[in-house]
Design an enzyme around this catalytic site. Structure first.
Site, PDB file in Angstrom:
ATOM      1  N   LYS A 245       0.830  -1.211   0.000  1.00 36.51           N
ATOM      2  CA  LYS A 245       0.000   0.000   0.000  1.00 36.51           C
ATOM      3  C   LYS A 245       0.861   1.256   0.000  1.00 36.51           C
ATOM      4  CE  LYS A 245      -4.466  -1.564   1.428  1.00 36.51           C
ATOM      5  NZ  LYS A 245      -5.600  -1.504   2.312  1.00 36.51           N
TER       6      LYS A 245
ATOM      7  N   LYS B 206      -3.875  -9.825  -5.868  1.00 36.87           N
ATOM      8  CA  LYS B 206      -5.242 -10.170  -5.453  1.00 36.87           C
ATOM      9  C   LYS B 206      -6.272  -9.151  -5.936  1.00 36.87           C
ATOM     10  CE  LYS B 206      -6.001  -7.830  -1.115  1.00 36.87           C
ATOM     11  NZ  LYS B 206      -6.919  -7.750  -0.023  1.00 36.87           N
TER      12      LYS B 206
ATOM     13  N   LYS C  26     -10.598  -3.859  -4.043  1.00 39.61           N
ATOM     14  CA  LYS C  26     -11.579  -2.834  -4.414  1.00 39.61           C
ATOM     15  C   LYS C  26     -10.938  -1.488  -4.718  1.00 39.61           C
ATOM     16  CE  LYS C  26     -13.426  -3.244   0.105  1.00 39.61           C
ATOM     17  NZ  LYS C  26     -12.305  -3.170   1.051  1.00 39.61           N
TER      18      LYS C  26
HETATM   19  N1  AQP Z   1      -9.073 -10.987  -3.358  1.00 37.24           N
HETATM   20  C1  AQP Z   1      -9.495 -11.516  -2.206  1.00 37.24           C
HETATM   21  N2  AQP Z   1      -9.708 -12.848  -2.117  1.00 37.24           N
HETATM   22  C2  AQP Z   1     -10.153 -13.393  -0.947  1.00 37.24           C
HETATM   23  N3  AQP Z   1     -10.396 -12.655   0.162  1.00 37.24           N
HETATM   24  C3  AQP Z   1     -10.212 -11.331   0.112  1.00 37.24           C
HETATM   25  N4  AQP Z   1     -10.356 -10.342   1.009  1.00 37.24           N
HETATM   26  C4  AQP Z   1     -10.017  -9.165   0.436  1.00 37.24           C
HETATM   27  N5  AQP Z   1      -9.635  -9.357  -0.825  1.00 37.24           N
HETATM   28  C5  AQP Z   1      -9.740 -10.689  -1.071  1.00 37.24           C
HETATM   29  C6  AQP Z   1     -10.833 -10.533   2.375  1.00 37.24           C
HETATM   30  O1  AQP Z   1     -11.936  -9.657   2.581  1.00 37.24           O
HETATM   31  C7  AQP Z   1     -11.963  -9.247   3.941  1.00 37.24           C
HETATM   32  C8  AQP Z   1     -12.182  -7.773   4.017  1.00 37.24           C
HETATM   33  O2  AQP Z   1     -11.059  -7.111   3.453  1.00 37.24           O
HETATM   34  P1  AQP Z   1     -10.905  -5.547   3.623  1.00 37.24           P
HETATM   35  O3  AQP Z   1     -11.847  -4.856   2.742  1.00 37.24           O
HETATM   36  O4  AQP Z   1     -11.003  -5.180   5.037  1.00 37.24           O
HETATM   37  O5  AQP Z   1      -9.432  -5.257   3.253  1.00 37.24           O
HETATM   38  P2  AQP Z   1      -8.534  -5.788   2.129  1.00 37.24           P
HETATM   39  O6  AQP Z   1      -8.097  -7.157   2.426  1.00 37.24           O
HETATM   40  O7  AQP Z   1      -7.450  -4.782   2.011  1.00 37.24           O
HETATM   41  O8  AQP Z   1      -9.503  -5.793   0.858  1.00 37.24           O
HETATM   42  P3  AQP Z   1      -9.348  -5.005  -0.475  1.00 37.24           P
HETATM   43  O9  AQP Z   1     -10.549  -5.297  -1.312  1.00 37.24           O
HETATM   44  O10 AQP Z   1      -8.022  -5.288  -1.073  1.00 37.24           O
HETATM   45  O11 AQP Z   1      -9.461  -3.521   0.024  1.00 37.24           O
HETATM   46  P4  AQP Z   1      -8.528  -2.309  -0.295  1.00 37.24           P
HETATM   47  O12 AQP Z   1      -8.399  -2.296  -1.786  1.00 37.24           O
HETATM   48  O13 AQP Z   1      -9.248  -1.128   0.245  1.00 37.24           O
HETATM   49  O14 AQP Z   1      -7.252  -2.562   0.411  1.00 37.24           O
HETATM   50  C9  AQP Z   1     -10.658  -9.689   4.572  1.00 37.24           C
HETATM   51  O15 AQP Z   1     -10.907 -10.815   5.388  1.00 37.24           O
HETATM   52  C10 AQP Z   1      -9.813 -10.085   3.405  1.00 37.24           C
HETATM   53  O16 AQP Z   1      -8.941 -11.144   3.732  1.00 37.24           O
END
Ligand code: AQP
Length: 330
Positions: free
Chosen positions: A113, A195, A198
């Site tokens: 990040k 991965k 969002k």
């Molecule tokens: N690609 C993924 N595959 C499986 N699990 C996922 N999670 C996130 N991306 C994947 C799981 O979703 C939960 C919530 O995640 P989050 O929104 O709190 O944070 P994150 O992991 O940082 O998700 P994003 O979508 O990648 O958000 P941004 O882009 O804002 O950083 C967690 O349990 C995560 O493991």
């Protein structure tokens, strides 16, 4: 016997992706009967990367509605917003004082990040995993259902619980991550080595739970595969492997059966059918979401009640922690 405790959170940093749903949220739904669950929209985590305030407010309610639409039942689980329960950040401060800088330096999410937002290399992004540990430990959670990307953060939460218990006396439950093998890591549709996220700048890289059917069809059609041209499940064909995992996540059909059914039909037909599987899988969520968004009073009632339930537990724990570290009682 008392039910075991589950905690998990999701950031309102945008609309939830299919990755969030498959890797985490649908598992949250399954746990509600057997466990005492605390589910949280973690807005304090979201501001570690720049947010537009009015969008953050909207996304927070959107995520809350999506969680309800996906099957979180507020009668069974405490569903709330992180910033409404002050004890999370209060415990986070205490935990910061027993966290080693070296541990935080090794966090891959921080490295990734911070690369993406070099101009905003803030201390919150660095200490994010400590707040996450506080989120979990404040409820004495036994289990934390997460995607695989959160494994390293979970290790820190376990370490901090053990370190605090050793330094003061037995206080925190050492939590276990609950990572389901199937769908634990849904990859980007444009770059299957990273991965699905969002906050990806490329909107073709993810499918959002609120994407319209035609957007879903278009994004799947454009999903990166390979030039081998034969449907198979292996690491060399990472794009295809990801698509097969998604198909399996929505249908539960074993991967080898999907492969043998499409082996001779080509990527085009497989993608076409996959898009329909996703459209069908997400449409009940979208419909329920539309209904909930017309009932804002209900949403408000849910997060208020959720915060009350959560606060009761969290405050009890915080008082215990404050006593142990030697703060004078109010
Ligand atoms: N690609 C993924 N595959 C499986 N699990 C996922 N999670 C996130 N991306 C994947 C799981 O979703 C939960 C919530 O995640 P989050 O929104 O709190 O944070 P994150 O992991 O940082 O998700 P994003 O979508 O990648 O958000 P941004 O882009 O804002 O950083 C967690 O349990 C995560 O493991």
């Amino acid at each position: 016997m008392e039910k075991k405790i589950v905690f998990s959170g999701v950031q309102p940093s945008g609309v939830l992706t299919m990755g969030n749903y498959i890797g985490a949220i649908r598992n949250w739904v399954e746990l509600q009967d057997e466990y005492n669950c605390f589910y949280c929209v973690v807005d304090q985590h979201a501001i570690t990367v720049p947010q537009i305030p009015k969008d953050l407010r909207k996304n927070t309610l959107d995520v809350l509605a999506l969680l309800l639409a996906a099957g979180i039942d507020p009668k069974k689980s405490a569903l709330f917003i992180q910033s409404h329960v002050a004890a999370h950040s209060e415990l986070s401060w205490v935990l910061n004082t027993i966290t080693y800088m070296g541990q935080l330096n090794r966090m891959t999410q921080f490295k990734e990040k911070s690369r993406r937002s070099e101009e905003n290399l803030n201390a919150g992004l660095f200490t994010y995993p400590v707040l996450m540990a506080a989120d979990i430990l404040i409820y004495n959670a036994d289990l934390v259902p997460v995607g695989e990307d959160q494994k390293q953060h979970m290790e820190l939460a376990r370490d901090l619980a053990e370190r605090f218990n050793n330094r003061y006396s037995d206080t925190f439950t050492v939590p276990d991550p609950l990572i389901k093998k199937a769908g634990a890591r849904i990859m980007s549709l444009q770059d299957p080595t990273s991965k699905m996220s969002k906050s990806d700048k490329d909107t073709n890289a993810y499918i959002l739970l609120l994407d319209k059917p035609d957007d879903i069809r278009r994004k799947i059609k454009r999903a990166v595969t390979d030039s081998i041209g034969v449907i198979a499940y292996n690491d060399e064909q990472a794009g295809l492997k990801n698509l097969l995992n998604i198909y399996n996540a929505f249908t539960n059909e074993p991967i080898d059966e999907i492969v043998s059914r499409y082996e001779n039909l080509g990527y085009g037909k497989f993608k076409e059918d996959l898009a329909e599987v996703i459209v069908e899988g997400l449409s009940p969520i979208r419909e329920k979401y539309d209904y909930l968004m017309k009932n804002k009073d209900y949403l408000e009632e849910v997060y208020r009640e959720g915060a009350k339930k959560a606060e009761y537990q969290a405050e009890k724990m915080l008082r215990k922690v404050y006593r142990k570290v030697g703060f004078v009682q109010r």
